[in-house]
Design a protein around this motif. Sequence first.
Motif, PDB file in Angstrom:
ATOM      1  N   ARG A  15       0.779  -1.200   0.054  1.00 58.25           N
ATOM      2  CA  ARG A  15       0.038   0.045  -0.019  1.00 58.25           C
ATOM      3  C   ARG A  15       0.914   1.392   0.111  1.00 58.25           C
ATOM      4  NH1 ARG A  15      -4.844  -1.084   4.538  1.00 58.25           N
ATOM      5  NH2 ARG A  15      -6.028  -2.684   3.301  1.00 58.25           N
ATOM      6  N   ARG A  16       2.092   1.175   0.536  1.00 56.26           N
ATOM      7  CA  ARG A  16       2.819   2.456   0.639  1.00 56.26           C
ATOM      8  C   ARG A  16       4.237   1.972   0.241  1.00 56.26           C
ATOM      9  NH1 ARG A  16       1.180   5.920   6.030  1.00 56.26           N
ATOM     10  NH2 ARG A  16      -1.017   5.521   5.988  1.00 56.26           N
ATOM     11  N   PRO A  17       4.698   2.583  -0.900  1.00 59.55           N
ATOM     12  CA  PRO A  17       5.953   2.390  -1.339  1.00 59.55           C
ATOM     13  C   PRO A  17       6.837   2.800  -0.389  1.00 59.55           C
ATOM     14  CG  PRO A  17       4.988   4.303  -2.447  1.00 59.55           C
ATOM     15  CD  PRO A  17       3.950   3.736  -1.541  1.00 59.55           C
ATOM     16  N   ARG A  18       8.069   2.160  -0.496  1.00 61.24           N
ATOM     17  CA  ARG A  18       9.285   2.405   0.448  1.00 61.24           C
ATOM     18  C   ARG A  18       9.965   3.534   0.190  1.00 61.24           C
ATOM     19  NH1 ARG A  18      13.628  -1.917   2.295  1.00 61.24           N
ATOM     20  NH2 ARG A  18      14.806  -0.827   3.608  1.00 61.24           N
ATOM     21  N   VAL A  19      10.157   4.357   1.029  1.00 62.99           N
ATOM     22  CA  VAL A  19      10.910   5.936   0.672  1.00 62.99           C
ATOM     23  C   VAL A  19      12.373   5.468   0.543  1.00 62.99           C
ATOM     24  CG1 VAL A  19      11.478   8.109   1.640  1.00 62.99           C
ATOM     25  CG2 VAL A  19       9.283   7.263   1.682  1.00 62.99           C
ATOM     26  N   ARG A  20      13.185   5.809  -0.421  1.00 58.09           N
ATOM     27  CA  ARG A  20      14.746   5.643  -0.365  1.00 58.09           C
ATOM     28  C   ARG A  20      15.325   6.392   0.584  1.00 58.09           C
ATOM     29  NH1 ARG A  20      15.629   7.094  -6.765  1.00 58.09           N
ATOM     30  NH2 ARG A  20      14.512   8.726  -6.086  1.00 58.09           N
ATOM     31  N   PRO A  21      16.396   5.869   0.931  1.00 56.74           N
ATOM     32  CA  PRO A  21      16.994   6.467   2.306  1.00 56.74           C
ATOM     33  C   PRO A  21      17.727   7.777   1.698  1.00 56.74           C
ATOM     34  CG  PRO A  21      17.714   4.297   2.001  1.00 56.74           C
ATOM     35  CD  PRO A  21      16.813   4.210   1.085  1.00 56.74           C
ATOM     36  N   SER A  22      18.014   7.992   0.428  1.00 63.05           N
ATOM     37  CA  SER A  22      18.802   9.156  -0.101  1.00 63.05           C
ATOM     38  C   SER A  22      17.629  10.305   0.107  1.00 63.05           C
ATOM     39  CB  SER A  22      19.162   8.976  -1.453  1.00 63.05           C
ATOM     40  OG  SER A  22      18.196   8.574  -2.382  1.00 63.05           O
ATOM     41  N   ARG A  23      16.592   9.922  -0.291  1.00 67.53           N
ATOM     42  CA  ARG A  23      15.371  11.074  -0.349  1.00 67.53           C
ATOM     43  C   ARG A  23      14.967  11.502   1.235  1.00 67.53           C
ATOM     44  NH1 ARG A  23       8.923   9.956  -1.697  1.00 67.53           N
ATOM     45  NH2 ARG A  23       8.276  12.206  -0.917  1.00 67.53           N
ATOM     46  N   ALA A  24      15.125  10.353   2.172  1.00 64.39           N
ATOM     47  CA  ALA A  24      14.905  10.641   3.547  1.00 64.39           C
ATOM     48  C   ALA A  24      15.734  11.571   4.042  1.00 64.39           C
ATOM     49  CB  ALA A  24      14.729   9.584   4.173  1.00 64.39           C
ATOM     50  N   TRP A  25      17.089  11.425   3.622  1.00 61.95           N
ATOM     51  CA  TRP A  25      18.224  12.105   4.053  1.00 61.95           C
ATOM     52  C   TRP A  25      18.202  13.732   3.501  1.00 61.95           C
ATOM     53  CZ3 TRP A  25      21.462  11.930   7.927  1.00 61.95           C
ATOM     54  CH2 TRP A  25      21.715  10.613   8.534  1.00 61.95           C
TER      55      TRP A  25
END
Length: 356
Positions: A15-25
């Motif tokens: 249901r919720r696509p995983r957020v890439r670590p680079s985007r989170a940083w």
Amino acid sequence: MRRPGAAARTTVATRRPRVRPSRAWVLGLASAVVLLVSVAVAVTIGPSDLTARDVASVVVAKITGGDSGLTGIQDGIVWDLRLPRTVLAALCGAGLAVCGVVLQSLLRNPLADPFVLGISSGASTGAVAIVVLGVGAGSVGLATGAFAGALVAFGLVLVLATAAGGTTDRVVLAGVAATQLFSALTSFIVFTAADAEQTRGVLFWLLGSLASATWTDVAACAVVVLVGLVACLVSASSLDAFTFGSDAAASLGVGVGRTRLLLLAVTALMTAVIVSTSGAIGFVGLVLPHVARALVGVRHRLVLPISALVGAVFLVWVDTAARTVLDPQELPVGVATALIGVPGFVLVMLRRRAAR
């Protein structure tokens, strides 16, 4: 064979696509920069001729012992009035948002916020007892009474919830009961012992106010919020497991009872300190966690720091608006957060419904 909870994790992941670590940083660094800029700019807003460079000069001068180049009045406005208030607003916003994330996960209730455990009502009763009944004086007496009342309320909630079975729904029900009890006690004290001036001051504080912020308040709040955030980050994987329920968390090796008690105690302590310094400020812990999840997904090692940063920025600007929009009068910051938070929460709920 699949372990218990695997199907739930698969469902959530689809249901919720995983957020890439680079985007989170990138998002985290951008939020931190926005917070620093917000604090610097918010201090300059008001009836005085100040710039962000002036604010930086005062901070550097206080740290190094040099001269800021400003007048004594301007120096006092920045260092003694606006900067501690703005920094305290950021800390309170961060702490309340983190508490909201933890409670919504532990109780599996999207409407849970830091005041669901009756801590705010207990703190209010303690503060009112100190001020109205004359035990102690000044801001120190107010903070001490609020803190003591918050801890008593949390203890009562734990006793009631444990006696009723200790499940998450029992904790919520115990919190509701404690909230009603301490709200009634606060009203009783005000109506039976307070004069008109005391009643007006107490009611203003109960609605949330950062007007009396000092560096002592900032230091106390900073220590508790930072330690609480670290404790919650250490338990991020456990919070992920709690998202699927207590049984799933236990099957994944989480000590459900111990972890829940520890995190509830952490959120209670954070809320108690925040309420003792700023009064009751609602909707920050209710709305901002949903905003953070919309930005970075549901993994708590990302949600917790982003919630803290977004909550800090939010309350800095809400408090700035509260002290300037009706100048020379000041709007209680709790009223301002409610006026903004209610429509914001409606939008979050509509978005969640549309995403299903």
